[in-house]
Design a protein around this motif. Sequence first.
Motif, PDB file in Angstrom:
ATOM      1  N   THR A   1      32.327  34.255  46.276  1.00 42.00           N
ATOM      2  CA  THR A   1      33.141  33.101  46.618  1.00 42.00           C
ATOM      3  C   THR A   1      32.827  32.369  47.144  1.00 42.00           C
ATOM      4  O   THR A   1      34.271  31.165  46.968  1.00 42.00           O
ATOM      5  CB  THR A   1      34.821  34.240  46.772  1.00 42.00           C
TER       6      THR A   1
ATOM      7  N   MET B   1      43.052  31.548  41.107  1.00 37.92           N
ATOM      8  CA  MET B   1      43.661  33.723  41.739  1.00 37.92           C
ATOM      9  C   MET B   1      44.287  33.589  40.797  1.00 37.92           C
ATOM     10  O   MET B   1      43.703  35.408  40.295  1.00 37.92           O
ATOM     11  CB  MET B   1      44.756  33.303  42.655  1.00 37.92           C
TER      12      MET B   1
ATOM     13  N   TYR C   1      48.787  41.812  36.896  1.00 34.36           N
ATOM     14  CA  TYR C   1      47.760  41.952  37.384  1.00 34.36           C
ATOM     15  C   TYR C   1      46.831  42.231  36.266  1.00 34.36           C
ATOM     16  O   TYR C   1      47.529  43.759  36.271  1.00 34.36           O
ATOM     17  CB  TYR C   1      47.545  41.912  38.831  1.00 34.36           C
TER      18      TYR C   1
ATOM     19  N   SER D   1      42.701  33.248  53.642  1.00 26.08           N
ATOM     20  CA  SER D   1      42.364  33.844  52.295  1.00 26.08           C
ATOM     21  C   SER D   1      41.468  33.832  51.381  1.00 26.08           C
ATOM     22  O   SER D   1      40.030  32.690  51.499  1.00 26.08           O
ATOM     23  CB  SER D   1      43.431  34.047  51.247  1.00 26.08           C
TER      24      SER D   1
ATOM     25  N   CYS E   1      46.168  38.481  48.817  1.00 29.25           N
ATOM     26  CA  CYS E   1      45.922  37.070  49.333  1.00 29.25           C
ATOM     27  C   CYS E   1      46.606  36.513  48.263  1.00 29.25           C
ATOM     28  O   CYS E   1      47.732  35.570  48.111  1.00 29.25           O
ATOM     29  CB  CYS E   1      44.806  36.782  48.964  1.00 29.25           C
ATOM     30  N   TYR E   2      46.721  37.013  46.890  1.00 30.39           N
ATOM     31  CA  TYR E   2      47.822  35.660  45.675  1.00 30.39           C
ATOM     32  C   TYR E   2      49.072  36.312  45.871  1.00 30.39           C
ATOM     33  O   TYR E   2      50.209  35.935  45.493  1.00 30.39           O
ATOM     34  CB  TYR E   2      46.982  36.262  44.304  1.00 30.39           C
TER      35      TYR E   2
ATOM     36  N   TYR F   1      41.400  34.841  38.336  1.00 26.62           N
ATOM     37  CA  TYR F   1      40.903  36.142  38.590  1.00 26.62           C
ATOM     38  C   TYR F   1      41.764  37.513  38.012  1.00 26.62           C
ATOM     39  O   TYR F   1      40.855  38.326  37.462  1.00 26.62           O
ATOM     40  CB  TYR F   1      40.525  35.792  40.473  1.00 26.62           C
TER      41      TYR F   1
ATOM     42  N   ILE G   1      39.561  34.022  47.651  1.00 30.30           N
ATOM     43  CA  ILE G   1      40.128  33.801  46.115  1.00 30.30           C
ATOM     44  C   ILE G   1      40.299  35.426  46.035  1.00 30.30           C
ATOM     45  O   ILE G   1      40.926  35.852  44.645  1.00 30.30           O
ATOM     46  CB  ILE G   1      39.111  33.355  45.336  1.00 30.30           C
TER      47      ILE G   1
END
Length: 235
Positions: free
Chosen positions: A105, A129, A95, A11, A18-19, A132, A13
């Motif tokens: 990254t 994550m 988000y 994955s 991915c999160y 971010y 960041i």
Amino acid sequence: MTEPITIDVWSDIACPWCYIGKRNLENGLAAVSGDDDAPEVRVTYHSFELSPDTPVDFAGSGADFLARHKGISLGQAREMNERVTAVAAQAGLDYHMDDVQHTNTVKAHELLHFAKEHGRQHELAERLMSAYFTEGRHVGREDDLVDLAGEAGLDPDAAREALRSGRYLDAVRADQQQAVAYGITGVPFFVIDGTYGVSGAQPAEAFTQITRQVWAERAGAGSAPSDDAESAPVA
């Protein structure tokens, strides 16, 4: 005693899916933890850079970056961000794509290998994550990464020294080379027991199913994971 199922996760960041995939995996594993014969699982995160040419300080919004990176209009980029925000909400993630500070990254990945060595990789992956995608914090500069390392339970001074030394860069590159060997071209990508590859941010139920099936297969009472989990043998 049966060895734990290994789940290796490639994955980045800066990858919103991915999160989501991380959270769905965690929720899927939580669902099997109450089974009478609950599988033992060991999860390890591996490095993958989606956009290694991104500068540490990108001048522009999240939509600006996406439009340039994918060669689409600003309106299309905003629609994509709205879509991923809605999917993230279904996974319990809040988000704020307009606040994202796009950055390179590679240093975050180096820090994740440092954290792995100190038994805090999962905590740091979550902290990076969350910072971010939900808090709009910078995850590419040394000072910001050191602060986040401390918030994840790591020694800030040791984290700074690890970043300055660059000694974990080889581990990042080794992960990336393994991804090439597996034929991984996008993330998240999950390798189950070194055998089955699962691509994309699958729903939690898919991870529950494949974990139970692999555990049953270990006991000689089951078959290979079904297509419902979108799995395939890893090359």
